[in-house]
Design a protein around this motif. Structure first.
Motif, PDB file in Angstrom:
ATOM      1  N   ARG A   1      33.684  82.972  21.199  1.00 26.03           N
ATOM      2  CA  ARG A   1      32.318  82.486  21.442  1.00 26.03           C
ATOM      3  C   ARG A   1      32.115  81.080  20.887  1.00 26.03           C
ATOM      4  NH1 ARG A   1      28.173  87.447  20.260  1.00 26.03           N
ATOM      5  NH2 ARG A   1      29.046  88.832  21.813  1.00 26.03           N
ATOM      6  N   LEU A   2      31.195  80.362  21.498  1.00 25.03           N
ATOM      7  CA  LEU A   2      30.727  79.086  20.944  1.00 25.03           C
ATOM      8  C   LEU A   2      29.285  79.278  20.481  1.00 25.03           C
ATOM      9  CD1 LEU A   2      32.092  76.541  23.616  1.00 25.03           C
ATOM     10  CD2 LEU A   2      33.042  77.050  21.354  1.00 25.03           C
ATOM     11  N   ASP A   3      28.903  78.557  19.443  1.00 25.83           N
ATOM     12  CA  ASP A   3      27.516  78.614  18.971  1.00 25.83           C
ATOM     13  C   ASP A   3      26.581  78.102  20.065  1.00 25.83           C
ATOM     14  OD1 ASP A   3      28.557  79.297  16.506  1.00 25.83           O
ATOM     15  OD2 ASP A   3      28.454  77.244  15.731  1.00 25.83           O
TER      16      ASP A   3
ATOM     17  N   TYR B   1      38.284  70.825  18.455  1.00 28.50           N
ATOM     18  CA  TYR B   1      36.853  70.520  18.502  1.00 28.50           C
ATOM     19  C   TYR B   1      36.621  69.070  18.124  1.00 28.50           C
ATOM     20  CZ  TYR B   1      36.257  75.575  18.454  1.00 28.50           C
ATOM     21  OH  TYR B   1      36.306  76.910  18.775  1.00 28.50           O
TER      22      TYR B   1
HETATM   23  N1  URA Z   1      33.099  76.368  14.998  1.00 29.54           N
HETATM   24  C1  URA Z   1      31.748  76.352  14.897  1.00 29.54           C
HETATM   25  O1  URA Z   1      31.212  76.096  13.829  1.00 29.54           O
HETATM   26  N2  URA Z   1      31.027  76.614  15.998  1.00 29.54           N
HETATM   27  C2  URA Z   1      31.569  76.891  17.202  1.00 29.54           C
HETATM   28  O2  URA Z   1      30.834  77.111  18.164  1.00 29.54           O
HETATM   29  C3  URA Z   1      32.970  76.900  17.281  1.00 29.54           C
HETATM   30  C4  URA Z   1      33.708  76.639  16.176  1.00 29.54           C
END
Ligand code: URA
Length: 233
Positions: free
Chosen positions: A100-102, A132
């Motif tokens: 999942r992504l935030d 990221y």
């Molecule tokens: N790390 C995070 O803090 N958020 C994300 O969505 C993915 C990796």
């Protein structure tokens, strides 16, 4: 598989609704011949209201996730499922995000209905590294790379240190972080542990697969076999 079951599994409706669609002549083959509710012909020959049938299971989708969408089906606000055709949320087996992504993280998100594949990709031993791009509220102080690479960084409330995570500095307040694992809010909590704050976070790659350049924010499509192979490279 029976046509009714196939349509229901792909989320076109309940079995009753699928039966109704078939009786109404909405389901045809590629030459326009109306299909009855018995054994389904080859998947690629089926049309629903003239449109090709959605891809069968196992399915992997690539989505360019915009800001403001959660990855949880149950969430009351905007979810990534709102970006897909409505029936995709009713598929059986269901589609789940591969890591999942935030809500406020953007970028490369894969979804699949293949549980084994999902676990193969997210398991830290898979070697599918996630990269990221983070922008930060304050300038980097130069100690972050060593901290993240140490293998001893412990996030608040956790008992197991993080695996080493390479950091590449792109600018005074901008960096790439490479993760082997996917803990809750991991990148944000790592920078918080370093006394900083993540302003924007964007996932650019999973394994050897980069977010496709031609996929606009909010857009999605099935992943090609070559792209799936790239995830493991
Ligand atoms: N790390 C995070 O803090 N958020 C994300 O969505 C993915 C990796």
């Amino acid at each position: 598989m029976k046509l009714v079951k196939l349509l229901a599994n792909l989320g076109y409706g309940s079995r009753k609704e699928a039966q109704r669609m078939i009786r109404a002549g909405a389901v045809t083959d590629d030459s326009g011949r109306v299909l009855a509710g018995d054994d389904a012909p080859p998947h690629e020959c089926i049309r629903v209201r003239g449109e090709p049938l959605d891809p069968p299971s196992p399915l992997v989708l690539v989505l360019n996730k915009p800001d403001g969408y959660t990855c949880s089906r149950e969430d009351p606000g905007d979810t990534i499922y709102d970006l897909l055709p409505q029936r995709f949320a009713c598929r059986n087996p269901g589609l789940n995000p591969i890591g999942r992504l935030d809500k406020d993280t953007t970028g490369l998100l894969l979804l699949t209905d293949d549980g084994k594949l999902l676990h193969r990709i997210i398991h830290p031993k898979s070697g599918c590294l996630k990269v990221y791009h983070a922008t930060l509220a304050r300038p980097l102080d130069g100690n972050e790379a060593a901290l993240f690479a140490s293998g001893t960084l412990m996030l608040q409330g956790e008992t197991k240190p993080l695996l080493p995570a390479p950091l590449e500095v792109l600018g005074p307040d901008e960096a790439l972080v490479t993760l082997h694992e996917g803990r809750y809010h991991q990148v944000r909590r790592m920078f918080a542990a370093a006394g900083n704050h993540v302003l924007t976070l964007h996932r650019i790659s999973i394994g050897g697969l980069r977010l496709p350049d031609d996929l606009a924010e909010g857009d999605w499509r099935p992943l090609t076999a070559a792209e799936l192979a790239a995830v493991f490279q």
